[in-house]
Design a protein around this motif. Structure first.
Motif, short mmCIF file in Angstrom:
data_model
loop_
_atom_site.label_atom_id
_atom_site.label_comp_id
_atom_site.label_asym_id
_atom_site.label_seq_id
_atom_site.Cartn_x
_atom_site.Cartn_y
_atom_site.Cartn_z
N GLN A 32 0.82 -1.21 0.00
CA GLN A 32 0.00 0.00 0.00
C GLN A 32 0.86 1.26 0.00
O GLN A 32 0.52 2.26 -0.64
N GLU A 33 1.97 1.21 0.72
CA GLU A 33 2.79 2.41 0.88
C GLU A 33 3.51 2.83 -0.39
O GLU A 33 3.82 4.01 -0.58
N ILE A 34 3.79 1.89 -1.27
CA ILE A 34 4.54 2.24 -2.49
C ILE A 34 3.62 2.36 -3.71
O ILE A 34 4.09 2.73 -4.80
N LEU A 35 2.35 2.08 -3.56
CA LEU A 35 1.44 2.14 -4.71
C LEU A 35 1.50 3.45 -5.48
O LEU A 35 1.53 3.44 -6.72
N PRO A 36 1.52 4.61 -4.78
CA PRO A 36 1.51 5.87 -5.53
C PRO A 36 2.71 6.07 -6.45
O PRO A 36 2.63 6.83 -7.42
N GLN A 37 3.83 5.42 -6.16
CA GLN A 37 5.04 5.64 -6.96
C GLN A 37 5.22 4.61 -8.07
O GLN A 37 6.16 4.70 -8.86
N LEU A 38 4.33 3.65 -8.17
CA LEU A 38 4.49 2.57 -9.14
C LEU A 38 3.99 2.98 -10.53
O LEU A 38 3.01 3.71 -10.67
N SER A 39 4.65 2.46 -11.54
CA SER A 39 4.17 2.64 -12.91
C SER A 39 3.00 1.69 -13.16
O SER A 39 2.74 0.78 -12.38
N CYS A 40 2.32 1.90 -14.27
CA CYS A 40 1.19 1.02 -14.62
C CYS A 40 1.64 -0.42 -14.78
O CYS A 40 0.96 -1.35 -14.33
N ASP A 41 2.81 -0.62 -15.41
CA ASP A 41 3.31 -1.98 -15.60
C ASP A 41 3.68 -2.62 -14.28
O ASP A 41 3.45 -3.83 -14.06
N GLU A 42 4.26 -1.84 -13.36
CA GLU A 42 4.62 -2.38 -12.05
C GLU A 42 3.38 -2.77 -11.26
O GLU A 42 3.34 -3.83 -10.61
#
Length: 304
Positions: A96-106
């Motif tokens: 949940q904590e890293i979701l905002p920084q992920l690309s669409c593919d990630e």
């Protein structure tokens, strides 16, 4: 005695030396407390009540040696009226904590892998029992059928929404009526698996390996017990209603649970039930969560 004072004394007595630690999660919520024990491979959890402690102990013991990415119990018990468990630490950070920084593919890859994680859990934990259990894996209640267990639980929670007189309870009345109309979907449910019952990104760990993110584990089994595996998909559906994340998740899930078949009516039953359950407790306690559940109910009723 304040919880941090309890932790200080407990760790000194248990390890016979001073152990440094840091709180993880929101200690101010006062429900469960989790502490990373520095310079050890362990985490200390102190539970808000015995039921949550018992489910975590039973669930982690049940999946031990089943090649599931989950903590293992090192020790557990009762200290100064606090139920505790020392469990192994898994690598990674909260999804949940890293979701905002992920690309669409990630995101696509991680939701697919998270579906595989749950599919593997359900595939490897088939059992003939169902229902809430204690730390010894004994059922707490003796229902004659899964249908009776599940419908009784969901009715009890749903009817609490009728006490929310500050809101438009017609929404809840209509949702309860449809939930009752859909109960027939559960009548032939007779295969069960260990269900986490809170399978969402805040309880999933991810780890970056060679620049790529991968699922590294599943934590917080305090709501876990054997049940209908379809019910365990509902929290992720609620969080990602029919969006791309859900589709990637369910694709990963079905890849490791090949016998799974989507049952639209049952899926709708469980989603209505979880929305009613959230509304029953979240009003005036977690307004954003309550509004999300209420709006989901409105959308479901409009698309009947």
């Amino acid at each position: 005695m304040k919880i941090l004072d309890v932790v200080d004394v407990f760790l000194q007595e248990y390890f016979n030396k001073k152990v440094s630690y840091k709180a993880t999660g929101d200690i101010l919520l006062g429900r469960n407390y989790t502490f990373d024990l520095i310079d050890t491979p362990y985490v200390l959890k102190i539970f808000g009540d015995k039921d949550k402690w018992g489910r975590e102990i039973a669930s982690l013991e049940f999946i031990k040696n089943k090649n599931i990415k989950a903590p293992q119990i090192y020790d557990c018990g009762l200290y100064n009226n606090n139920y505790w468990a020392i469990i192994t630490r898994l690598p990674g950070v909260i999804f949940q904590e890293i979701l905002p920084q992920l690309s669409c593919d990630e995101k696509k890859d991680l939701y697919y892998e998270s579906g595989q994680l749950l599919g593997k859990l359900h595939t490897l934990t088939h059992t003939s029992i169902f229902g809430d259990w204690d730390e010894t894996q004994q059922k707490k209640f003796d229902y004659s059928s899964f249908y009776d267990f599940e419908t009784s639980k969901n009715r009890r929670r749903a009817y609490r929404t009728l006490e929310l007189t500050e809101r438009d309870i017609n929404i809840f009345k209509n949702a309860i009526k449809e939930m009752l109309d859909l109960e027939y979907c559960l009548q032939n449910t007779n295969t069960f698996s260990l269900c986490h019952n809170d399978f969402i990104p805040r309880n999933i760990l991810v780890q970056q390996i060679n620049g790529e993110w991968h699922i590294s584990g599943l934590i917080d089994f305090e709501a876990g017990y054997p049940s209908d595996s379809d019910s365990d998909l509902t929290k992720m559906l609620f969080e990602n209603y029919n969006n791309e994340n859900w589709r990637n998740f369910i694709s990963g899930y079905s890849s490791l649970f090949p016998s799974w078949r989507d049952d639209e009516k049952k899926r709708r039953y469980y989603l209505i039930s979880i929305c009613l359950e959230i509304c029953s407790w979240a009003f005036n306690r977690c307004e954003d969560y309550y509004c999300k559940a209420e709006n989901q109910l409105k959308n479901l009723l409009e698309t009947k």
